[in-house]
Design a protein around this motif. Structure first.
Motif, PDB file in Angstrom:
ATOM      1  N   GLU A 254       0.866  -1.326   0.017  1.00  0.00           N
ATOM      2  CA  GLU A 254       0.049  -0.060  -0.090  1.00  0.00           C
ATOM      3  C   GLU A 254       0.833   1.404   0.131  1.00  0.00           C
ATOM      4  O   GLU A 254       0.525   2.103  -0.559  1.00  0.00           O
ATOM      5  CB  GLU A 254      -0.857   0.035   1.236  1.00  0.00           C
ATOM      6  CG  GLU A 254      -2.145  -0.963   0.964  1.00  0.00           C
ATOM      7  CD  GLU A 254      -3.246  -0.516  -0.037  1.00  0.00           C
ATOM      8  OE1 GLU A 254      -3.054   1.008  -0.191  1.00  0.00           O
ATOM      9  OE2 GLU A 254      -3.726  -1.202  -0.499  1.00  0.00           O
ATOM     10  N   ALA A 258       0.677   4.238  -3.093  1.00  0.00           N
ATOM     11  CA  ALA A 258       0.649   5.600  -2.498  1.00  0.00           C
ATOM     12  C   ALA A 258       1.625   6.584  -2.974  1.00  0.00           C
ATOM     13  O   ALA A 258       1.334   7.727  -3.598  1.00  0.00           O
ATOM     14  CB  ALA A 258       0.365   5.788  -0.950  1.00  0.00           C
ATOM     15  N   ASN A 614      -4.220  16.171  -3.298  1.00  0.00           N
ATOM     16  CA  ASN A 614      -3.245  15.396  -2.627  1.00  0.00           C
ATOM     17  C   ASN A 614      -1.961  15.961  -2.719  1.00  0.00           C
ATOM     18  O   ASN A 614      -1.150  15.962  -1.517  1.00  0.00           O
ATOM     19  CB  ASN A 614      -2.977  13.842  -3.378  1.00  0.00           C
ATOM     20  CG  ASN A 614      -4.419  13.201  -2.938  1.00  0.00           C
ATOM     21  OD1 ASN A 614      -5.073  13.105  -2.229  1.00  0.00           O
ATOM     22  ND2 ASN A 614      -4.624  12.335  -4.080  1.00  0.00           N
ATOM     23  N   LYS A 627       0.549   7.791   2.867  1.00  0.00           N
ATOM     24  CA  LYS A 627      -0.856   7.634   2.576  1.00  0.00           C
ATOM     25  C   LYS A 627      -1.486   8.364   1.509  1.00  0.00           C
ATOM     26  O   LYS A 627      -2.467   8.410   1.118  1.00  0.00           O
ATOM     27  CB  LYS A 627      -1.370   8.063   4.040  1.00  0.00           C
ATOM     28  CG  LYS A 627      -1.124   6.812   5.077  1.00  0.00           C
ATOM     29  CD  LYS A 627      -2.054   7.071   6.164  1.00  0.00           C
ATOM     30  CE  LYS A 627      -1.655   6.132   7.352  1.00  0.00           C
ATOM     31  NZ  LYS A 627      -2.311   6.232   8.617  1.00  0.00           N
ATOM     32  N   GLY A 628      -0.388   9.044   0.687  1.00  0.00           N
ATOM     33  CA  GLY A 628      -0.948   9.521  -0.824  1.00  0.00           C
ATOM     34  C   GLY A 628      -1.651  10.886  -0.768  1.00  0.00           C
ATOM     35  O   GLY A 628      -2.042  11.156  -1.909  1.00  0.00           O
ATOM     36  N   TYR A 632      -6.691  10.444  -1.979  1.00  0.00           N
ATOM     37  CA  TYR A 632      -6.199   9.114  -2.527  1.00  0.00           C
ATOM     38  C   TYR A 632      -6.493   8.254  -1.262  1.00  0.00           C
ATOM     39  O   TYR A 632      -7.009   7.155  -1.264  1.00  0.00           O
ATOM     40  CB  TYR A 632      -4.623   9.164  -2.560  1.00  0.00           C
ATOM     41  CG  TYR A 632      -4.109   7.607  -2.695  1.00  0.00           C
ATOM     42  CD1 TYR A 632      -4.209   7.156  -4.046  1.00  0.00           C
ATOM     43  CD2 TYR A 632      -3.721   7.033  -1.727  1.00  0.00           C
ATOM     44  CE1 TYR A 632      -3.673   5.968  -4.614  1.00  0.00           C
ATOM     45  CE2 TYR A 632      -3.033   5.853  -2.024  1.00  0.00           C
ATOM     46  CZ  TYR A 632      -3.291   5.373  -3.232  1.00  0.00           C
ATOM     47  OH  TYR A 632      -2.505   3.972  -3.637  1.00  0.00           O
ATOM     48  N   TRP A 633      -6.217   8.629  -0.174  1.00  0.00           N
ATOM     49  CA  TRP A 633      -6.506   7.824   1.235  1.00  0.00           C
ATOM     50  C   TRP A 633      -7.993   7.546   1.492  1.00  0.00           C
ATOM     51  O   TRP A 633      -8.257   6.417   1.720  1.00  0.00           O
ATOM     52  CB  TRP A 633      -5.899   8.677   2.400  1.00  0.00           C
ATOM     53  CG  TRP A 633      -6.273   8.026   3.857  1.00  0.00           C
ATOM     54  CD1 TRP A 633      -5.855   7.113   4.293  1.00  0.00           C
ATOM     55  CD2 TRP A 633      -7.498   8.794   4.749  1.00  0.00           C
ATOM     56  NE1 TRP A 633      -6.387   6.729   5.569  1.00  0.00           N
ATOM     57  CE2 TRP A 633      -7.621   7.877   5.796  1.00  0.00           C
ATOM     58  CE3 TRP A 633      -8.451   9.736   4.360  1.00  0.00           C
ATOM     59  CZ2 TRP A 633      -8.387   7.955   6.814  1.00  0.00           C
ATOM     60  CZ3 TRP A 633      -9.141  10.049   5.544  1.00  0.00           C
ATOM     61  CH2 TRP A 633      -9.284   9.330   6.665  1.00  0.00           C
ATOM     62  N   ARG A 636      -8.855   4.710  -0.956  1.00  0.00           N
ATOM     63  CA  ARG A 636      -8.201   3.509  -0.559  1.00  0.00           C
ATOM     64  C   ARG A 636      -9.125   2.863   0.457  1.00  0.00           C
ATOM     65  O   ARG A 636      -9.176   1.539   0.550  1.00  0.00           O
ATOM     66  CB  ARG A 636      -6.837   3.529  -0.051  1.00  0.00           C
ATOM     67  CG  ARG A 636      -5.849   3.773  -1.254  1.00  0.00           C
ATOM     68  CD  ARG A 636      -5.788   3.232  -2.440  1.00  0.00           C
ATOM     69  NE  ARG A 636      -5.241   1.876  -2.229  1.00  0.00           N
ATOM     70  CZ  ARG A 636      -5.197   0.962  -3.124  1.00  0.00           C
ATOM     71  NH1 ARG A 636      -5.587   1.112  -4.213  1.00  0.00           N
ATOM     72  NH2 ARG A 636      -4.538  -0.312  -2.831  1.00  0.00           N
TER      73      ARG A 636
END
Length: 676
Positions: A254, A258, A614, A627-628, A632-633, A636
Motif C-alpha cells: 500500500e 501511495a 493530494n 498515505k498518498g 487518495y487515502w 483506498r
C-alpha cells in the motif's frame, strides 16, 4: 534510443532516451545488444557507457516496476559486470536509481563535477532492486550505503569520489576522452561484487535505534536496512536474492502504491486545462518582494539562490536592516551546514537590494506582495503598485485565504494579477498554490507556474475561494477539533490521533507553531471562540511559550491548566455535558470532513483534479506521503466508508455541515473522485 561511437579500439555506447534516459525495456534491449556486439570484436579493448544530455541515467521506467521484461535490469547489470573487457561509466550528468546501479555494475566510474549520484527508490516506497543494496556498501561502506539508500538523497560527485563510489572527477568537455583513455589504460577489470564488505549486526541496529522516529511506520526504509544488512551477512548472490524478495514485497504494498500515486500526481498537476504549450511566457529577469518579514525574506531566498536579482521593499529603516540581516543569517547557516559555499552565498547576496523606496519596483518583471493578511492593506499596496510597476509586470499576492479577485479589481490590469501562496518557511517548503483569478491572463498563469518550478517549488493551480485548496480544507478540521475540546477531548488527545495517523504534528501543535495571532482580530475584549480567549491572555503560541500548550526552553508542548480552565468556561456557558470522545470520532470529524470539503472543492472547480489536492496536502501540510494525500487515502479505505462515517456523526458536525453530493454520488457508484 541508443548511439554507438567507435574510437578505434574502444566502443562508446550512448544512452538516448530523453528526458532522463530511463531504462525502459527498449533501451535495455538496445544496450544489451550494443554491449554484446562491442565485446565480440577482437580488437576492442574496452567499452564506455554514457548518457545523452544532462542525465547519465535517471533509472528504471516507473511504469514497468511490476513487470519482468527481458532483459531484466539486474541480469543486464550482471552481464556488464561479468564482461571480459573493462566497461567504464562516464557519468556526465545525474545517475539516479537504476542509473547508479548500472554505473556500479561497470568496472570503473568517472564523473563530471556537477554530477549527482543517488538511489531515491525509497521515495517510491521500494528499494534499489538491481543490486544497489549489495554493490553500494561494497564500494562505500555501511554508513554511506545506509544514508544513501534509506533516505534516498543524492550526493555530489565530490562526495562520491571521497566515498569510493567514483574513481575520478573529470571536466565535462573531457569526460569521453578520459573514459576512453581509462579503458585503454590497462587498469584491468574490477568487479564490484568481488569487493569485500564487513559490518557488524550492531551497526545496523544502532542505525535503526538512532532513527526510530524517522523510520516509524515506514516499510521501505526498514527493508532498505535489512537489504544492506544482507550484504554483510550473505554471499553476493544470496544478498541479491534477499534484495529481490524485499523488493517484491514492497512494490505490491500500500505504501509504494501511495508514493507512486504522488509521483504521477505531481506531474499531472503541471497539466492545466486551456493552457497549451504554445502560450508565450513572460520573461522574468528581476523580482520584487513587498514586505521583509519572515514570509517575504523566505520567498526572496528562493529567487536569490537561483541567480535572479531581487528587490525587497520595507517601509522603515529598521525593517530594511532586519530583512537583510535575516537573509544573511539564513545563508550563513547554509554555509555552516555545508549546503552552500561562501562563493555561492556571496553571489546570491550580490543580487539583493533592500530599500524603503517603493519606486525601486519599476524595473521588476514579477512583484510579490507579502504584507500582513489584511485585505484593505493589500488593496492599498496594489493601488500603489499599479501606478509604479512596469506595464508588462506580473503582480502577485501572497495571500493564504483572501479574495484575489477583489485585490485585482483595484488595479487597472486585473489580467496581470494572481495569487502565489507560499508556505512557511518559504525558502524550505516546496508547495506554491498558484491562484488563478477570474481575469488572470493565460500567459500570466503559465509564467507563474514556470517560475515557481524554476525556483524549485511544486506549483498547484487553485481557483479563488476562501482558503483556496489547503486552508479551506483546514477549516472543518479546526472547527471540529475546537468543538471536541468543549465536548470533552483534550488538545493532547486530538493531536496524538493525528500524529499516530502519520502527521508531523496535530492541529493544536500546528496552530501554536504558526502563531495564534495569525488572523486574530487583535481585540482582547472580543472573545468569539476558544482561540480568541487564549490570545486575549497573551498566549500566542510557541513564540510566547504559551498557546494551546505551555512551552519551556526545549519547545516541547505540555498540557496547560490555563487552557483547560478556558475550555471549561466555554463548556459551562454552552451547557454542554462533558463526555468521553473516542479516537475514531476524532478521525471522522477532523479527517473525513477534510475529504468532504475536498470533494466540494472539486465540484466547484477550485481544484482541477483530486490528485492536485493530494499534492497540496503532502507538500504544504505534512500529510504522510505513504498515505498518498487525503483524497487518495479516502479512496483506498473506500468513499462509502467516508460517507457512512460522516452520516453516523452528522448530529455532531454542526448545523452548517452538508455532505458533498459528488462524494455521495461517487461512493454509491463505486467510482473514483478523479473520474469525469
Amino acid at each position: 534510443m541508443l548511439g554507438v561511437v567507435h574510437h578505434d579500439d574502444v566502443v562508446e555506447i550512448v544512452l538516448a532516451n530523453p528526458p532522463v534516459n530511463a531504462l525502459s525495456v527498449q533501451l535495455r534491449s538496445a544496450l544489451a545488444k550494443a554491449l554484446s556486439d562491442a565485446l565480440s570484436f577482437p580488437h576492442v579493448r574496452g567499452v564506455v557507457i554514457r548518457g545523452q544530455g544532462s542525465f547519465f541515467c535517471g533509472g528504471a521506467d516507473i511504469n514497468e516496476l511490476e513487470q519482468h521484461n527481458d532483459p531484466w535490469l539486474p541480469d543486464l547489470i550482471d552481464r556488464i559486470e561479468a564482461a571480459g573487457k573493462p566497461v567504464i561509466a562516464a557519468i556526465q550528468g545525474d545517475a539516479l536509481g537504476g542509473g547508479l546501479e548500472l554505473a556500479m555494475g561497470c568496472h570503473y566510474r568517472l564523473a563530471t563535477p556537477s554530477a549527482k549520484l543517488g538511489l531515491p527508490e525509497v521515495k517510491l516506497g521500494i528499494l534499489p532492486g538491481a543490486g544497489g543494496t549489495q554493490r553500494l556498501p561494497r564500494l562505500a561502506g555501511a554508513e554511506t550505503a545506509l544514508d544513501m539508500i534509506v533516505w534516498g538523497e543524492p550526493i555530489s560527485a565530490l562526495r562520491a569520489l571521497e566515498r569510493g563510489i567514483v574513481d575520478r572527477i573529470v571536466d565535462q568537455d573531457r569526460i569521453v576522452a578520459e573514459a576512453v583513455a581509462y579503458a585503454r589504460s590497462g587498469q584491468g577489470i574490477r568487479r564490484t561484487r568481488e569487493l569485500p564488505f564487513v559490518a557488524s549486526d550492531e551497526a545496523f541496529d544502532l542505525f535503526k535505534s538512532k532513527n526510530t522516529r524517522r523510520l516509524r511506520g515506514l516499510h521501505a526504509p526498514a527493508a532498505c536496512v535489512e537489504a544492506v544488512r544482507a550484504a554483510a551477512q550473505l554471499s553476493f548472490d544470496e544478498g541479491l536474492r534477499r534484495e529481490h524478495e524485499l523488493f517484491i514485497g514492497l512494490v505490491k504494498g500500500e505504501q509504494s502504491l501511495a508514493l507512486r500515486h504522488l509521483f504521477f500526481a505531481e506531474r499531472s498537476a503541471r497539466k492545466i486545462e486551456g493552457l497549451g504549450k504554445d502560450i508565450a511566457r513572460r520573461t522574468i529577469r528581476k523580482v520584487g518582494v513587498i514586505g521583509g518579514g519572515t514570509m517575504g525574506t523566505g520567498i526572496s531566498i528562493n529567487f536569490l539562490s537561483r541567480g535572479i536579482p531581487l528587490t525587497i521593499i520595507e517601509m522603515d529603516p529598521d525593517g530594511v536592516a532586519r530583512a537583510r540581516n535575516f537573509i544573511t543569517a539564513s545563508y550563513n547557516t547554509a554555509i555552516a551546514k555545508g549546503n552552500l559555499s561562501e562563493d555561492q552565498v556571496e553571489k546570491a547576496l550580490s543580487l539583493l537590494e533592500v530599500t524603503h523606496d517603493f519606486s525601486a519596483l519599476s524595473g521588476c518583471d514579477l512583484v510579490i506582495e507579502a504584507v500582513y493578511e489584511d485585505i484593505e492593506l493589500k488593496k492599498d499596496v496594489f493601488r500603489r503598485l499599479d501606478r509604479i510597476a512596469d506595464s508588462s509586470a506580473i503582480l502577485a499576492t501572497n495571500t493564504s485565504f483572501l479574495d484575489v479577485n477583489k485585490i485585482a479589481a483595484v488595479t487597472s490590469r486585473p489580467n496581470d494579477v494572481l495569487g502565489l501562496h507560499f508556505f512557511s518557511p518559504a525558502n524550505i517548503m516546496k508547495l506554491v498554490e498558484v491562484v488563478r483569478g477570474t481575469e488572470t491572463g493565460p500567459d500570466v498563469l503559465a509564467t507563474a507556474i514556470e517560475v515557481s518550478r524554476k525556483i524549485g517549488k511544486v506549483p498547484v493551480v487553485a481557483g479563488v475561494c476562501d482558503g483556496f485548496i489547503g486552508n479551506r480544507m483546514l477549516t472543518p478540521r479546526q472547527a471540529n477539533a475546537e468543538a471536541m475540546l468543549v465536548e470533552g477531548a483534550t488538545p493532547e488527545q486530538i493531536d496524538r490521533v493525528h500524529i499516530d495517523f502519520g502527521m508531523p504534528m496535530g492541529p493544536f501543535q500546528m496552530l501554536d507553531l504558526a502563531g495564534l495571532d495569525v488572523g486574530w482580530h487583535r481585540n482582547p475584549a472580543r472573545i468569539d471562540n476558544i482561540k480568541d480567549a487564549i490570545c486575549s491572555r497573551g498566549r500566542l503560541g510557541q513564540k510566547t511559550k504559551a498557546g494551546f500548550y505551555d512551552y519551556g526552553d526545549d519547545r516541547k508542548p505540555r498540557p496547560s491548566e490555563v487552557v483547560e480552565q478556558i475550555v471549561g468556561e466555554f463548556r459551562e456557558r454552552a451547557g454542554i455535558p462533558l463526555r468521553r470522545i473516542a479516537d475514531e470520532e476524532i478521525v471522522v470529524r477532523t479527517l473525513y470532513t477534510m475529504v468532504n470539503e475536498g470533494a466540494k472543492i472539486l465540484e466547484e472547480g477550485i481544484a482541477q483534479r483530486a490528485s492536485d489536492i493530494n499534492v497540496v496536502w503532502v507538500y504544504g501540510y505534512g500529510w504522510p506521503r505513504h498515505k498518498g494525500g487525503p483524497m487518495y487515502w479516502a479512496e483506498r479505505i473506500g468513499l462509502q466508508t467516508i460517507v457512512d462515517g460522516l452520516t453516523r456523526y452528522r448530529d455532531r458536525l454542526g448545523s452548517t455541515f452538508t455532505l458533498s453530493p459528488l462524494l455521495k454520488k461517487r461512493a454509491a457508484e463505486g467510482r473514483s473522485l478523479n473520474n469525469e
